[in-house]
Design a protein around this motif. Structure first.
Motif, PDB file in Angstrom:
ATOM      1  N   TRP A 138       0.882  -1.209   0.120  1.00  0.00           N
ATOM      2  CA  TRP A 138      -0.227   0.139  -0.309  1.00  0.00           C
ATOM      3  C   TRP A 138       1.186   1.627  -0.448  1.00  0.00           C
ATOM      4  CZ3 TRP A 138       0.076  -4.225   2.936  1.00  0.00           C
ATOM      5  CH2 TRP A 138      -1.830  -5.165   2.652  1.00  0.00           C
ATOM      6  N   ASP A 139       0.310   2.671  -0.929  1.00  0.00           N
ATOM      7  CA  ASP A 139       1.325   3.430  -0.756  1.00  0.00           C
ATOM      8  C   ASP A 139       1.037   4.281   0.764  1.00  0.00           C
ATOM      9  OD1 ASP A 139       2.438   2.968  -3.329  1.00  0.00           O
ATOM     10  OD2 ASP A 139       0.689   3.826  -4.419  1.00  0.00           O
ATOM     11  N   THR A 140       1.588   5.198   0.859  1.00  0.00           N
ATOM     12  CA  THR A 140       1.625   6.011   1.930  1.00  0.00           C
ATOM     13  C   THR A 140       1.897   7.083   1.713  1.00  0.00           C
ATOM     14  OG1 THR A 140       3.715   5.489   3.251  1.00  0.00           O
ATOM     15  CG2 THR A 140       1.829   4.056   3.374  1.00  0.00           C
ATOM     16  N   CYS A 141       1.993   8.547   2.024  1.00  0.00           N
ATOM     17  CA  CYS A 141       2.879   9.152   2.247  1.00  0.00           C
ATOM     18  C   CYS A 141       4.082   9.218   2.612  1.00  0.00           C
ATOM     19  CB  CYS A 141       1.423  10.920   2.962  1.00  0.00           C
ATOM     20  SG  CYS A 141       1.895  10.506   5.604  1.00  0.00           S
ATOM     21  N   ASP A 142       4.783  10.750   2.936  1.00  0.00           N
ATOM     22  CA  ASP A 142       6.041  10.806   3.926  1.00  0.00           C
ATOM     23  C   ASP A 142       6.139  10.305   5.321  1.00  0.00           C
ATOM     24  OD1 ASP A 142       9.037  10.660   4.160  1.00  0.00           O
ATOM     25  OD2 ASP A 142       8.114  12.823   3.406  1.00  0.00           O
ATOM     26  N   ASN A 143       6.442   9.096   5.209  1.00  0.00           N
ATOM     27  CA  ASN A 143       6.592   7.985   6.290  1.00  0.00           C
ATOM     28  C   ASN A 143       7.732   8.142   6.776  1.00  0.00           C
ATOM     29  OD1 ASN A 143       5.700   6.616   8.744  1.00  0.00           O
ATOM     30  ND2 ASN A 143       5.257   4.955   7.770  1.00  0.00           N
ATOM     31  N   SER A 144       8.579   8.970   7.035  1.00  0.00           N
ATOM     32  CA  SER A 144      10.127   8.981   7.223  1.00  0.00           C
ATOM     33  C   SER A 144      10.227   7.749   8.613  1.00  0.00           C
ATOM     34  CB  SER A 144      11.042  10.162   7.656  1.00  0.00           C
ATOM     35  OG  SER A 144       9.956  11.434   8.071  1.00  0.00           O
ATOM     36  N   ARG A 145       9.131   8.614   9.723  1.00  0.00           N
ATOM     37  CA  ARG A 145       9.055   7.941  11.321  1.00  0.00           C
ATOM     38  C   ARG A 145       8.997   5.955  10.564  1.00  0.00           C
ATOM     39  NH1 ARG A 145       8.296  11.929  15.404  1.00  0.00           N
ATOM     40  NH2 ARG A 145       8.004  13.706  14.533  1.00  0.00           N
ATOM     41  N   GLY A 146       8.655   5.472  10.062  1.00  0.00           N
ATOM     42  CA  GLY A 146       8.717   4.543   9.568  1.00  0.00           C
ATOM     43  C   GLY A 146       6.825   3.829  10.639  1.00  0.00           C
ATOM     44  N   LEU A 147       6.046   4.594  10.912  1.00  0.00           N
ATOM     45  CA  LEU A 147       4.679   4.369  11.198  1.00  0.00           C
ATOM     46  C   LEU A 147       3.807   3.048  10.834  1.00  0.00           C
ATOM     47  CD1 LEU A 147       3.595   8.025  11.990  1.00  0.00           C
ATOM     48  CD2 LEU A 147       5.707   6.454  13.050  1.00  0.00           C
ATOM     49  N   VAL A 148       3.664   2.148  11.899  1.00  0.00           N
ATOM     50  CA  VAL A 148       2.845   0.966  11.499  1.00  0.00           C
ATOM     51  C   VAL A 148       2.304   0.316  12.334  1.00  0.00           C
ATOM     52  CG1 VAL A 148       5.083  -0.235  10.678  1.00  0.00           C
ATOM     53  CG2 VAL A 148       2.638  -1.078   9.679  1.00  0.00           C
ATOM     54  N   ALA A 149       1.330   0.055  12.194  1.00  0.00           N
ATOM     55  CA  ALA A 149       0.662  -0.740  13.705  1.00  0.00           C
ATOM     56  C   ALA A 149      -0.316  -1.752  13.395  1.00  0.00           C
ATOM     57  CB  ALA A 149      -0.526  -0.008  14.985  1.00  0.00           C
ATOM     58  N   MET A 150       0.215  -3.029  14.367  1.00  0.00           N
ATOM     59  CA  MET A 150      -0.950  -4.257  14.093  1.00  0.00           C
ATOM     60  C   MET A 150      -1.208  -4.586  14.874  1.00  0.00           C
ATOM     61  SD  MET A 150       1.126  -6.621  11.183  1.00  0.00           S
ATOM     62  CE  MET A 150      -0.120  -7.605  10.960  1.00  0.00           C
ATOM     63  N   ALA A 151      -2.952  -4.844  15.318  1.00  0.00           N
ATOM     64  CA  ALA A 151      -3.724  -6.113  16.759  1.00  0.00           C
ATOM     65  C   ALA A 151      -3.741  -7.167  16.624  1.00  0.00           C
ATOM     66  CB  ALA A 151      -5.217  -5.322  15.877  1.00  0.00           C
ATOM     67  N   ALA A 152      -2.891  -7.868  17.526  1.00  0.00           N
ATOM     68  CA  ALA A 152      -2.523  -8.699  17.301  1.00  0.00           C
ATOM     69  C   ALA A 152      -2.975 -10.421  18.432  1.00  0.00           C
ATOM     70  CB  ALA A 152      -0.821  -8.616  18.179  1.00  0.00           C
ATOM     71  N   ALA A 153      -4.123  -9.703  19.152  1.00  0.00           N
ATOM     72  CA  ALA A 153      -4.980 -11.025  19.629  1.00  0.00           C
ATOM     73  C   ALA A 153      -5.402 -11.509  18.942  1.00  0.00           C
ATOM     74  CB  ALA A 153      -6.220  -9.387  20.758  1.00  0.00           C
TER      75      ALA A 153
END
Length: 458
Positions: A138-153
């Motif tokens: 998936w394309d994103t905007c400028d994500n220099s911080r490397g943000l990504v989150a996943m629900a793991a339950a």
């Protein structure tokens, strides 16, 4: 003859390059120039350490409590190229797979069977099984911080990434997360599927995002912006704003947001060296603090600031000297000057409560564990519900914490706090009440220990 004084120390400075919890806050990993180690979050226990030669690691991501970890090279002399993610099997003590990209990896997140890798302008998802296969991109905007989150339950589906527009969040629903291999049948039951199609885009902020966080269930989403003053909590299914909290008034870099596993509270930490705790639900037994003028906002055109909710509890991390002696008792923890640049990561744990109970087994209560990059491990207990509920509204006669309370229209003669604004009372009685309120809203340090070089390595 050179008579200049020199500082002599027998211990090299501690260098924690990265520290992070697993999705369940049971383990945490840390990487140093010597390699990496895996710890039990509570009680603090060194489970295993791996000394690696030839370079350093920028991050070590544990895949729950399994033997698999994801390694990312970094630093002045990277062990692996920064455009690779290496899958490490700790039972074999070697690499078993690697993922190579055409650019530097900015961040990653994982859950059972899945790995999401954040690049500068895209997020790539992989399915991790007997083989590692590419699932989507998936394309994103400028994500220099490397943000990504996943629900793991078990049964969770949410993957949250930055959207294509600045300040937006894209919500992606994956196949349900499988239960652990040793899970009981009751724990393996997935949550009911929603009746309506979930939203895919949340316009969270006008500025660039600084953090993305989701609880294990994926029902909520927390976002912060580069300004660092507000924390917004969203319903990940409807896209509606659930709560908005104010960390402080001045700009800050928020390092992270962590949901309590039962989703009743969340904590926020930043470069100000302070951990703030907010309540999300009304039945949590706590009440966030508000400005004295908050009751007038429905009747007067006041700025949104006066209706803000402030943290009901906080803790100020002291600066840690890398050469301080090892202390294990909370009462002997170092009390040095605060360092605003002290970087940390915070997670939630459950411990037996020290409150009396008629039952044989003591009830469990949620506490916080803060890990500093100078090698400090802090276990913090939250204020009791009776002590903080009486000061939910800041006023000259109500005792509130000076470093987190909203500013008052009172002449200020002392400097502003770095995590918010402060006010001073005009009478000695008001000062006494302010002191009492500050104590009631401070998290209590229950235990302090060290990790990293203090375990004999690093």
């Amino acid at each position: 003859m050179n008579l200049q004084r020199h500082s002599i120390t027998a211990t090299n400075p501690i260098r924690i390059l990265d520290a992070r919890f697993d999705a369940d806050y049971r383990l945490f990993t840390c990487s140093t120039p010597a390699g990496f180690a895996v710890y039990r979050a509570y009680p603090l226990t060194l489970l295993r350490k791996r000394e690696l030669t030839g370079g350093t690691l920028a991050a070590v991501l544990p895949l729950h409590t399994s033997n698999l970890l994801f390694l990312l090279g970094g630093g002045r002399s990277p062990l692996y190229p920064p455009n690779k993610v290496v899958l490490w099997d700790d039972s074999l003590r070697r690499e078993v797979a690697e993922l190579e990209f055409r650019e530097r990896v900015r961040g990653f997140a994982c859950r059972r069977g899945w790995l999401a890798v954040a690049l500068r302008r895209r997020v790539v998802l992989f399915e991790v099984g007997e083989r590692v296969s590419r699932f989507g991109e998936w394309d994103t905007c400028d994500n220099s911080r490397g943000l990504v989150a996943m629900a793991a339950a078990t049964g969770a589906t949410l993957l949250a990434i930055p959207g294509r527009q600045t300040g937006h969040v894209q919500l992606i629903h994956l196949p349900p997360c499988p239960p652990p291999a040793n899970a009981a049948p009751s724990q393996a039951k997935p949550p009911p599927r929603p009746t309506k199609h979930p939203v895919s885009i949340v316009a969270a902020h006008t500025g660039s995002l600084s953090t993305l966080s989701v609880p294990p269930s994926g029902r909520l989403l927390a976002t912060t912006s580069s300004k660092g003053t507000l924390v917004r909590v969203w319903d990940s299914h409807t896209g509606k704003l659930v709560r908005e909290f104010r960390r402080g008034t001045d700009k800050a870099e928020i390092y992270g947001v962590a949901f309590r596993p039962d989703e009743k509270e969340l904590c926020v930490w930043s470069d100000k060296g302070t951990v703030h705790v907010f309540t999300i639900t009304a039945n949590s037994g706590q009440a966030n603090r508000q400005s004295t003028f908050s009751a007038l906002t429905p009747f007067l055109p006041l700025p949104n600031y006066f209706g803000s909710e402030w943290s009901y509890a906080q803790y100020r991390l002291p600066a840690q000297s890398p050469h301080a002696s090892i202390e294990t008792q909370a009462s002997r923890a170092p009390k040095l000057n605060v360092a605003d640049e002290e970087r940390c990561v915070v997670g939630w744990i459950q411990v037996p409560s020290d409150r009396p109970s008629p039952d044989r087994d003591a009830p469990l209560e949620h506490q916080l564990v803060a890990l500093t990059y100078s090698g400090g491990w802090y276990r913090l207990s939250l204020p009791k519900s009776g002590s903080a509920s009486t000061a939910s509204v800041a006023s000259p006669s109500s005792g509130v914490s000076a470093s987190a309370a909203p500013p008052r229209s009172i002449s200020m003669h002392r400097p502003r706090s770095s995590s918010g604004s402060s006010f001073s009372s005009r009478t000695e009685k008001g000062k006494e009440k302010e002191k009492e309120g500050k104590e009631s809203h401070e998290c209590a340090l229950k235990e302090f220990r060290r990790y990293g070089r203090w375990d004999g390595w690093g």
